[in-house]
Design a protein around this motif. Structure first.
Motif, PDB file in Angstrom:
ATOM      1  N   SER A   1      -7.453   2.891   7.174  1.00 50.02           N
ATOM      2  CA  SER A   1      -6.434   1.854   7.060  1.00 50.02           C
ATOM      3  C   SER A   1      -6.113   1.546   5.605  1.00 50.02           C
ATOM      4  O   SER A   1      -4.940   1.404   5.226  1.00 50.02           O
ATOM      5  CB  SER A   1      -6.915   0.588   7.779  1.00 50.02           C
ATOM      6  OG  SER A   1      -6.014  -0.478   7.587  1.00 50.02           O
TER       7      SER A   1
ATOM      8  N   SER B   1      -4.076   4.383   4.052  1.00 51.25           N
ATOM      9  CA  SER B   1      -2.683   4.320   4.511  1.00 51.25           C
ATOM     10  C   SER B   1      -1.913   3.222   3.779  1.00 51.25           C
ATOM     11  O   SER B   1      -0.748   3.420   3.401  1.00 51.25           O
ATOM     12  CB  SER B   1      -2.638   4.061   6.019  1.00 51.25           C
ATOM     13  OG  SER B   1      -3.276   5.088   6.731  1.00 51.25           O
ATOM     14  N   LYS B   2      -2.568   2.085   3.571  1.00 51.60           N
ATOM     15  CA  LYS B   2      -1.913   0.979   2.869  1.00 51.60           C
ATOM     16  C   LYS B   2      -1.654   1.314   1.408  1.00 51.60           C
ATOM     17  O   LYS B   2      -0.604   0.945   0.858  1.00 51.60           O
ATOM     18  CB  LYS B   2      -2.764  -0.287   2.993  1.00 51.60           C
ATOM     19  CG  LYS B   2      -2.770  -0.896   4.390  1.00 51.60           C
ATOM     20  CD  LYS B   2      -3.707  -2.086   4.477  1.00 51.60           C
ATOM     21  CE  LYS B   2      -3.740  -2.661   5.891  1.00 51.60           C
ATOM     22  NZ  LYS B   2      -4.730  -3.762   6.020  1.00 51.60           N
TER      23      LYS B   2
ATOM     24  N   ALA C   1       2.016   1.473  -0.142  1.00 46.05           N
ATOM     25  CA  ALA C   1       2.360   0.672  -1.318  1.00 46.05           C
ATOM     26  C   ALA C   1       2.991   1.539  -2.401  1.00 46.05           C
ATOM     27  O   ALA C   1       3.974   1.132  -3.055  1.00 46.05           O
ATOM     28  CB  ALA C   1       1.110  -0.028  -1.859  1.00 46.05           C
TER      29      ALA C   1
END
Length: 312
Positions: A139, A142-143, A147
């Motif tokens: 997670s 992926s963030k 970004a």
């Protein structure tokens, strides 16, 4: 949608490398070879990471992101550049020029963000090894990528919109091999200062902030590595980071040279500047899989096994 109040030509003419027109045909051969190597190398990295479950680790996820971005950067420029060099296909439609500009500048900014994320990955692996897997979850990765994409494309979207809003009433010849922002803006009539200011500000924000944070990461890494008692552990840590440092230098050095030369390098010969700008979009994508991917033991062993199997 392009603003209706603007006046733009149906197409532009890309000159290629000014001053080296007679050598275009021969220059295209090494360019084509490097493009082929870049595509083959980056696709190989993507397939290896996708197929091999033991490569489903943060470092290799970031490496696959870098490979995908490099494929976008090279493929958005090289086919057109080779058509100019080999087939004298100098014309590019206005909309195509704007799209090419968006891909070049937008994904260059995204790549800078991914390089920053890779520096953060190395910092955690060396300075915070016990917390590495807890922090860099799927997670979180992926963030970080999201970004980088939102920041890069978000900053460059207004840039291309501002170019589309300008009126072009003079010559339509771009003294470049591709649609670089300032090379196109120079052809506009009217006030182009907002475009220039925004372009410099966006590039400085992206490169400046990323370079500062990458430098801080490696200063902390260096301090941690020098504190290791084992010489073997220090050498292993330096070896792990050296690949990333090479990739960073390959990306930022020619990119900054091209960017600032376009604005303030009037004393630098045009052919040298354009050649450096072309190589900036070609050499790093070609070398990144070799420097980073092939030095990663799991990828190297898998590729050698496949080559050996085909050979036998």
């Amino acid at each position: 949608m392009l603003p209706s109040s603007s006046v733009w030509p149906s197409s532009f003419i890309l000159t290629g490398i000014p001053g080296l027109e007679v050598a275009h045909f021969w220059i295209a051969f090494p360019f084509c070879t490097m493009y082929f190597m870049a595509v083959l190398g980056n696709i190989t990295v993507l397939l290896m990471v996708m197929m091999e479950h033991n490569l489903h680790l943060p470092m290799f996820y970031f490496l696959s992101m870098l490979a995908a971005i490099d494929l976008v950067l090279t493929t958005s420029t090289m086919p057109k550049l080779l058509s100019i060099f080999w087939f004298q296909s100098h014309e590019i439609v206005f909309e195509g020029c704007v799209v090419q500009m968006f891909f070049i500048h937008g994904f260059s900014a995204v790549e800078s963000g991914v390089l920053l994320a890779m520096a953060f990955d190395r910092y955690l692996a060396i300075c915070r090894p016990l917390h590495y897997s807890a922090i860099l979850t799927s997670s979180a990765i992926s963030k970080l990528f999201l970004a980088a994409v939102v920041r890069g494309l978000g900053l460059m979207t207004p840039l291309t919109c501002m170019v589309s809003s300008l009126s072009y009433c003079g010559p339509r010849v771009i003294a470049h091999s591709y649609c670089e922002h300032m090379s196109v803006v120079k052809l506009a009539c009217g006030d182009t200062q907002p475009n220039s200011i925004y372009g410099i500000t966006a590039a400085t924000v992206v490169v400046g902030s990323d370079a500062i944070l990458i430098t801080i990461s490696y200063m902390l890494i260096l301090r941690a590595v020098m504190g290791l008692s084992s010489k073997e552990a220090r050498l292993k840590s330096f070896g792990t980071c050296s690949s990333h440092i090479c990739v960073i230098l390959l990306f930022y050095t020619p990119g900054l040279f091209s960017f600032y030369t376009q604005r303030w390098g009037q004393s630098i010969p045009a052919h040298l500047h354009i050649l450096m700008a072309d190589l900036y979009l070609l050499v790093p994508p070609m070398l990144n899989p070799l420097i980073y991917g092939m030095r990663a033991e799991p990828i190297r062993e898998r590729v050698l096994n496949l080559v050996g199997r085909k050979g036998s």
